[in-house]
Design an enzyme around this catalytic site. Structure first.
Site, PDB file in Angstrom:
ATOM      1  N   CYS A   1      -2.485   9.959 -22.784  1.00  0.00           N
ATOM      2  CA  CYS A   1      -2.242   8.582 -23.228  1.00  0.00           C
ATOM      3  C   CYS A   1      -3.459   7.988 -23.933  1.00  0.00           C
ATOM      4  O   CYS A   1      -4.586   8.467 -23.808  1.00  0.00           O
ATOM      5  CB  CYS A   1      -1.870   7.715 -22.034  1.00  0.00           C
ATOM      6  SG  CYS A   1      -1.145   6.115 -22.494  1.00  0.00           S
TER       7      CYS A   1
ATOM      8  N   ASP B   1      -0.233   3.679 -10.864  1.00  0.00           N
ATOM      9  CA  ASP B   1      -1.582   3.417 -11.371  1.00  0.00           C
ATOM     10  C   ASP B   1      -2.289   2.485 -10.408  1.00  0.00           C
ATOM     11  O   ASP B   1      -1.655   1.809  -9.587  1.00  0.00           O
ATOM     12  CB  ASP B   1      -1.502   2.794 -12.768  1.00  0.00           C
ATOM     13  CG  ASP B   1      -2.797   2.968 -13.567  1.00  0.00           C
ATOM     14  OD1 ASP B   1      -3.760   3.534 -13.018  1.00  0.00           O
ATOM     15  OD2 ASP B   1      -2.847   2.539 -14.734  1.00  0.00           O
TER      16      ASP B   1
END
Length: 262
Positions: free
Chosen positions: A42, A170
Site C-alpha cells: 500500500c 490496523d
C-alpha cells in the site's frame, strides 16, 4: 496416504524419497491446512514501485486517496499507476471520510478497483458508496494499542460490516490512514467469522509471527504493508511513499515462508 506436510518437527529431509517426490508434485497450497496468505503493498506513488510490487508477487496494490496523507495520490494519478497492473492484481483505493460521490467517481476511473474505508464510515455509508456492496470494499478496524485492544469487540465489528469483503486490522493512532504501529495481535478474539487483513507496523522481520497468530482466528488472512517496505534517506529517515524493491521482495518471501511452515 499418510499426511506428509512438514511441521516444525518434520522436514522433507526425514521423509522417504517417494513421499518427498509426491509432496513436490502437489500444489503448494495442499501442504497447508490454510489458504495462501494474500499480500497487499500500500501507499504506492511511483511506476517503478508498482512494477517492483507486481514482480515480487503482490496480490493487491494500494493507492491512498486521502489528501492529508504523505502518500496521497489523486484519482487521476492512481488510474495512471493502476494501468500498469497485469490481470489478477487488484487495485485498492483508500478513502477517509470522503463523500460517496467522490468515492464512486474515483472507483469508476479504475477497472476492478476495491474500495478501502479507513475513517468513520458507517455500514450504511459504505454501502451507499459501493452501490449497495456491488463494488467490493474493505473496512478498517482501528485496534487500540496495548492492553486496551482487549476492549475492541472485533466479532461485533465484523457483524456490523458483514457486507465488507474483509475487515482490515490496523492500530488506532492519532489521525487516519495508518501510522506504522503494530497492535497486540495476541489479544484478538480466537474466532472471527470474517476474512481479515492484518496491517499496521508489519515488516519482513515480524510478518511471519503475525500470520502465525492471526490466521487460525479467521476465515482467511491477508497482510497489508506500507511503511515496512519504504526506502530511507542517508540519515535513515523513511521516505514516505517511496518503496524499496528489496524490502518488498523480503516481505513477500517472509510471508511465503510462513505459509510453508504452517
Amino acid at each position: 496416504m499418510k499426511n506428509i506436510a512438514p511441521t516444525h518437527a518434520t522436514s522433507f529431509a526425514t521423509l522417504p524419497p517417494e513421499e518427498v517426490q509426491s509432496a513436490l508434485e502437489r500444489p503448494s497450497d495442499a501442504l497447508s491446512p490454510f489458504p495462501r496468505t494474500r499480500i497487499k503493498i500500500c501507499g504506492l506513488t511511483r511506476e517503478q514501485d508498482v512494477d517492483a510490487a507486481v514482480d515480487a508477487g503482490a496480490d493487491a496494490i494500494g493507492f491512498v486517496l486521502y489528501d492529508k496523507s504523505p502518500r496521497h495520490v489523486t484519482p487521476v494519478r492512481a488510474a495512471e499507476l493502476a494501468r500498469r497492473l497485469p490481470p489478477f492484481v487488484t487495485p485498492v483505493l483508500l478513502f477517509v471520510n470522503a463523500y460517496a460521490t467522490e468515492i464512486i467517481a474515483a472507483c469508476a476511473m479504475i477497472a476492478g478497483a476495491t474500495a478501502q474505508f479507513h475513517g468513520d464510515e458507517t455500514p450504511e455509508q459504505c454501502l451507499l458508496a459501493t452501490h449497495g456492496g456491488a463494488r467490493p470494499y474493505l473496512r478498517a478496524a482501528r485496534i487500540p494499542l496495548g492492553d486496551a485492544g482487549l476492549d475492541f469487540d472485533l466479532v461485533k465489528y465484523a457483524q456490523d460490516y458483514s457486507n465488507a469483503q474483509a475487515i482490515l486490522l490496523d492500530a488506532h493512532v492519532e489521525g487516519f490512514g495508518g501510522g506504522g504501529k503494530a497492535f497486540n495481535w495476541s489479544l484478538l478474539p480466537p474466532s472471527v467469522n470474517a476474512h481479515l487483513v492484518l496491517s499496521g507496523g508489519l515488516t519482513a522481520a515480524n510478518v511471519a509471527d503475525g500470520v502465525t497468530l492471526v490466521r487460525p482466528r479467521c476465515k482467511t488472512l491477508a497482510v497489508d504493508v506500507s511503511s515496512g517496505v519504504e526506502a530511507v534517506d542517508a540519515h535513515g529517515k523513511p521516505l514516505k511513499g517511496i518503496k524499496d524493491p528489496e524490502k518488498i521482495k523480503q516481505f513477500v518471501a517472509a510471508v511465503r515462508a510462513a505459509d510453508r511452515q504452517t
